[in-house]
Design a protein around this motif. Structure first.
Motif, short mmCIF file in Angstrom:
data_model
loop_
_atom_site.label_atom_id
_atom_site.label_comp_id
_atom_site.label_asym_id
_atom_site.label_seq_id
_atom_site.Cartn_x
_atom_site.Cartn_y
_atom_site.Cartn_z
N LEU A 86 42.71 48.05 -102.05
CA LEU A 86 42.79 47.22 -100.84
C LEU A 86 41.76 46.09 -100.90
N ALA A 87 40.60 46.41 -101.43
CA ALA A 87 39.54 45.40 -101.50
C ALA A 87 39.90 44.28 -102.47
N ARG A 88 40.48 44.62 -103.59
CA ARG A 88 40.68 43.62 -104.64
C ARG A 88 41.93 42.79 -104.35
N GLU A 89 41.68 41.64 -103.76
CA GLU A 89 42.79 40.78 -103.34
C GLU A 89 43.15 39.81 -104.46
N GLU A 90 43.64 40.33 -105.52
CA GLU A 90 44.13 39.56 -106.67
C GLU A 90 45.01 40.51 -107.48
N SER A 91 45.65 39.97 -108.53
CA SER A 91 46.40 40.81 -109.46
C SER A 91 45.79 40.63 -110.84
N ARG A 92 45.48 41.75 -111.48
CA ARG A 92 44.83 41.71 -112.79
C ARG A 92 45.16 43.02 -113.49
N GLY A 93 45.65 42.92 -114.73
CA GLY A 93 45.92 44.13 -115.51
C GLY A 93 46.79 45.11 -114.76
N HIS B 129 46.40 46.45 -111.94
CA HIS B 129 46.38 46.33 -110.47
C HIS B 129 47.19 45.11 -110.07
N PHE B 130 48.35 45.33 -109.44
CA PHE B 130 49.20 44.20 -109.06
C PHE B 130 49.42 44.21 -107.56
N ARG B 131 48.91 43.17 -106.90
CA ARG B 131 49.08 43.03 -105.46
C ARG B 131 50.17 42.00 -105.21
N GLU B 132 51.28 42.41 -104.61
CA GLU B 132 52.38 41.48 -104.35
C GLU B 132 51.96 40.38 -103.39
N ASP B 133 50.98 40.70 -102.53
CA ASP B 133 50.52 39.68 -101.59
C ASP B 133 49.45 38.77 -102.20
N PHE B 134 48.95 39.12 -103.38
CA PHE B 134 48.02 38.26 -104.13
C PHE B 134 48.41 38.31 -105.60
N PRO B 135 49.52 37.66 -105.96
CA PRO B 135 50.10 37.89 -107.30
C PRO B 135 49.34 37.23 -108.46
N GLU B 136 48.33 36.39 -108.17
CA GLU B 136 47.63 35.71 -109.26
C GLU B 136 46.27 36.35 -109.54
N ARG B 137 45.83 36.21 -110.78
CA ARG B 137 44.45 36.59 -111.10
C ARG B 137 43.52 35.57 -110.46
N ASP B 138 42.40 36.03 -109.92
CA ASP B 138 41.49 35.14 -109.21
C ASP B 138 40.08 35.30 -109.78
N ASP B 139 39.81 34.55 -110.87
CA ASP B 139 38.50 34.70 -111.53
C ASP B 139 37.35 34.22 -110.65
N ALA B 140 37.62 33.24 -109.79
CA ALA B 140 36.55 32.70 -108.95
C ALA B 140 35.95 33.79 -108.05
N ASN B 141 36.80 34.65 -107.53
CA ASN B 141 36.32 35.68 -106.61
C ASN B 141 36.26 37.08 -107.20
N TRP B 142 37.08 37.35 -108.21
CA TRP B 142 37.25 38.76 -108.60
C TRP B 142 36.99 39.06 -110.07
N LEU B 143 36.31 38.15 -110.76
CA LEU B 143 35.91 38.50 -112.12
C LEU B 143 34.65 39.36 -112.02
N ARG B 144 34.82 40.52 -111.43
CA ARG B 144 33.71 41.45 -111.23
C ARG B 144 34.28 42.86 -111.04
N HIS B 145 33.43 43.82 -111.34
CA HIS B 145 33.82 45.22 -111.15
C HIS B 145 33.59 45.62 -109.70
N THR B 146 34.40 46.55 -109.19
CA THR B 146 34.11 47.12 -107.89
C THR B 146 33.37 48.44 -108.06
N LEU B 147 32.51 48.74 -107.09
CA LEU B 147 31.86 50.05 -107.03
C LEU B 147 32.17 50.62 -105.65
N ALA B 148 32.73 51.82 -105.61
CA ALA B 148 33.05 52.46 -104.33
C ALA B 148 32.02 53.56 -104.06
#
Lengths: 575, 236
Positions: free
Chosen positions: A521-528, A530-549
């Protein structure tokens, strides 16, 4: 019962046993596994273990590194990928020296074959990099490492399930608590160093290639103790699972020339990955299959497609893919030599897990602060060498390379440190949890909850995800957790109480699922993967980072960690 | 379809001897026997106990007697059995609970024959020990063993003779004896030539019939006998 060892290894798969092999001549080490030896799921790995040996054609570790980074959609920590691809070569030779019966080239070297996403010269064409033993490479790795354990007289505690992790108030790991399934006894394992090598958690999904035992135990136990889980939103769906059953048909099928066809008989990967075709990385192939099914191109309008091996020579199928052929014959009643095989993507591999550094040390934050004495390796860990999508064969490379590194580092740690004192009652938490489950009324049936969990995770946290679906899933998880609090174990005995084991596992599945959904839910992009239909593109500006829960009393909090980039700048990912 | 299961039950905490439980379960003909056992455990009787893990015939956890024959429950489909299925634990091992048996002696026999590569010569750095495809093929069949115990507990000799190492241990010795990289054949052959070894085998073929991996177990044992008689370390 109290036990004192220098090191405890939890899990007897490839990573755990490779680590144990590092203690051959020194150190008092024990391997604790909830299964019997040789039952671990490393044994189910089929196709191969990649290393740039160059036995059949030119190859270089840096090509392997590049493929790993690109395959992981640039979320891979490149320092770790460099270690993986460099040390893979030596690790494969070490396995061979231990006796692993690799297939051979005519001149007596280790034979190698093609595998998805592994290329020569930075993506030009598929390369022969996967070393293999027929289609039972994982079986042979597991057997060979277990055999080394016998040679080295490793101490095993079989059918003992880890139920808690022990830490000092200063945050140093000093042991684990184990539940002896055979007797019901609680074991306190006091150790200087602990390695977690308990594998993945594919059983959160309905259709999976994973064993029933893969319930994310160590991930959940750490999560409950406030330690973070990294990149949990990245879960790999393998394109070729047997329809409905999820049993894996190795990528080696396509490495040997197999083709995926839709209901019209089209080789649809031509449209999605014109260069690598069927050997594109798994996330792309699985998505492509689902897109074909959504477009009405499934077989007979249903939600599966076909794996076609019928054009391959019968002897290739019999000799290089014997186990897979048997699976198809046993479970489908079909013959891969003459019949098309119904397949659908199957939940296969957790890219995320317990964050570690390249020595296998567990870390707790974005600065990679280490928990002294605590290690993780294999699928349970996130180094991260797989980033957003793992390449085929790299799981076995990961096991042996990082299992070995963790074992070596633990040996060093153990020499330099003493046992940290335990709490006066180190097993109180584990006893309380078990007592509650055993004394609860059986108001709710754990199996019902598990089945619902698996269906909903598959629907809303599978190959395609949306904010709406994930929020729905969050509410569902809350409901299931509430119901879980009213589950009682029906078997009230102490001997071989697998009802208790499965109920504990269900608790782990629920916690791990929460982490997966929070990350997704947090990662609002699509990468590898993880595919979000509401955010279908990879977004390096915001999400070229790992998440820690992090699990907190107020719910799950998300943190992040930078991606280590050394040699390869992120680029668009096409194949 | 509805299938009636008769399952041998034994809980040492409360039973003095085994008994049969009867369960009716709704399954698909293409379901595995293991799927039916799980349905019973999950929805009818949570105390029913059996080992299982991979569920597709590769981990070796769920060997049991299905209608009298040793099989992996995850490799057998309901449609091949019809609507009445009897399940019992493997013979010859102590029953811990229900279908779960004590496999300690089984693994002890396996360890007796040094099931690991013996070669004291340095292998060299950065390269493999060479082996031709033909040399590799010689022991291919016996590398498939998953140590489920189906062969050993199908062998009538093991039921009556505690000393006999049993087919599974011999299969794993075979895997190394004929490996061109191994130098420990003589030590293993010495054990196999003793009274606990291959000469106990009466070529009944139960082991071969029981092996869920299709290993030609009896053939492997015969090859070792021939090597003992002729001194020829080539099985064919």
């Amino acid at each position: 019962m109290y036990h004192r060892f220098d090191a405890i290894i939890v899990g007897a798969g490839g990573a755990g046993l490779m680590a144990a092999a590092q203690f051959a001549s020194e150190g008092d080490v024990a391997v604790v596994s909830k299964l019997y030896p040789t039952r671990s799921h490393t044994g189910a790995a089929q196709g191969g273990i990649s290393a740039a040996l160059g036995n059949l054609e030119e190859d270089h570790w840096i090509w392997h590194m590049f493929d790993t980074v690109k395959g992981g959609d640039y979320l891979v920590d490149q320092d770790a990928a460099e270690v993986l691809s460099r040390e893979a070569i030596d690790a494969v030779y070490e396995l061979e020296h231990m006796g692993l019966p690799f297939n051979r080239t005519p001149d007596g070297k280790i034979d190698q074959r093609r595998f998805g996403g592994h290329t020569r010269n930075y993506g030009e064409a598929a390369v022969r990099r996967a070393c293999y033993a027929a289609d039972r490479t994982g079986h042979m790795i597991l057997q060979t490492l277990y055999q080394q354990g016998i040679k080295n007289q490793v101490r095993y505690f079989n059918e003992v399930m880890m139920v808690d992790l022990l830490m000092t108030d200063d945050g140093v790991c000093n042991g684990i608590i184990g539940l002896d399934i055979q007797t019901g006894e609680i074991h306190i394992f006091h150790a200087k160093a602990v390695l977690l090598a308990t594998g993945g958690f594919g059983r959160v999904f309905k259709v999976t290639s994973n064993a029933l035992a893969l319930t994310g135990d160590a991930c959940a136990i750490l999560f409950r103790r406030g330690l973070p889980l990294e990149d949990m939103e990245f879960f790999q769906f393998h394109p070729t699972g047997i329809n409905k059953l999820g049993i894996l048909l190795s990528e080696a099928c396509r490495g040997e020339g197999g083709i995926i066809r839709n209901g019209k008989g089209e080789r649809f990967m031509e449209r999605y990955a014109p260069t690598l075709l069927d050997l594109a990385p798994r996330d792309m192939v699985s998505r492509s299959i689902h897109q074909e099914i959504r477009a009405g191109n499934g077989v007979d309008g249903q939600d599966y497609v076909h794996l076609d091996l019928t054009h391959l020579p019968a002897e290739v199928i019999e000799q290089k893919l014997p186990d897979i052929s048997e699976f198809v014959r046993t479970y489908m009643g079909l013959d891969p030599i003459t019949d098309l095989v119904p397949i659908q993507p199957t939940a296969h591999y957790a890219m995320g897990g317990i964050p570690t550094d390249v020595e296998g040390r567990v870390t707790v934050d974005g600065d990679n602060t280490v928990v002294p004495g605590l290690y993780a390796a294999g699928e349970v860990a996130c180094v991260s060498v797989h980033g957003a999508n793992r390449l085929g064969t790299n799981s076995l490379v990961d096991l042996v390379v990082f299992g070995r590194r963790a074992g070596k580092h633990m040996l060093e740690f153990m020499r330099q440190n003493d046992h940290q004192p335990l709490d006066p009652e180190p097993d109180y938490r584990a006893r309380a949890e078990i007592d509650t489950l055993m004394s609860n009324e059986t108001e709710e049936n754990g199996a019902d909850i598990r089945e619902e969990l698996q269906v909903h995770m598959m629907d809303d946290a599978g190959v395609f995800r949306t904010a709406e679906g994930l929020q729905r899933l969050q509410s569902k998880l809350a409901e299931l957790k509430d119901r879980f609090s009213r589950v009682g174990v029906r078997d009230k005995g102490t001997t071989m109480n697998m009802d208790l084991m499965e109920t504990l596992e269900l608790g782990y599945l629920l916690d791990v699922s929460e982490a997966v959904v929070a990350g997704a839910l947090a990662r609002e992009e699509s990468r590898g993967g993880h595919f979000r239909e509401d955010f279908p593109e990879r977004d390096d500006a915001n999400w070229l980072r790992h998440t820690l829960a992090y699990k907190t009393s107020g719910g799950i909090e998300m943190g992040s960690k930078p991606v280590v980039i050394t040699r390869f700048e992120p680029k668009e990912r096409t194949y | 379809m509805q299938v009636q299961f008769r399952i041998e039950r034994f809980n040492p905490d409360q039973d003095t001897k085994p008994w049969f439980g009867e369960y009716t379960v709704e399954v698909e003909p293409t379901d595995r026997v293991l799927d039916a056992l799980n349905l019973i455990k999950w929805h009818q009787d949570g105390t029913l106990t059996f080992r299982r893990s991979c569920a597709h015939g590769i981990c070796g956890s769920d060997a049991m007697r299905i209608n009298g024959r040793n099989r992996l429950a995850c490799k057998e489909l309901i449609r091949d059995y019809g609507d009445k299925i009897t399940i019992e634990p493997m013979l010859g091992f102590r029953v811990i609970k229900d279908l779960v048996v004590d496999m300690e002696d089984f693994f002890a026999s396996y360890r007796t024959l040094q099931p690991y590569l013996i070669n004291d010569e340095p292998a060299g750095v950065g390269r493999e020990r060479p082996q031709s495809p033909e040399e590799r093929e010689v022991f291919d069949d016996t590398t498939k063993c998953i140590m489920c115990g189906a062969c050993t507990t199908a062998c009538p000799i093991t039921w009556t003779n505690e000393d006999f190492l049993g087919p599974a241990a011999i299969v794993n010795a075979h895997r190394f004896i004929y490996d061109s990289r191994d130098q420990g054949a003589n030590e293993r052959l010495e054990v196999l030539n003793s009274k606990s070894g291959v000469w106990r085998c009466r070529t009944i073929f139960n082991c071969t019939e029981a092996c869920p991996r299709g290993i030609q177990v009896t053939r492997a044992i015969e090859q070792i006998k021939r090597t003992l008689l002729t001194g020829d370390n080539n099985p064919d």
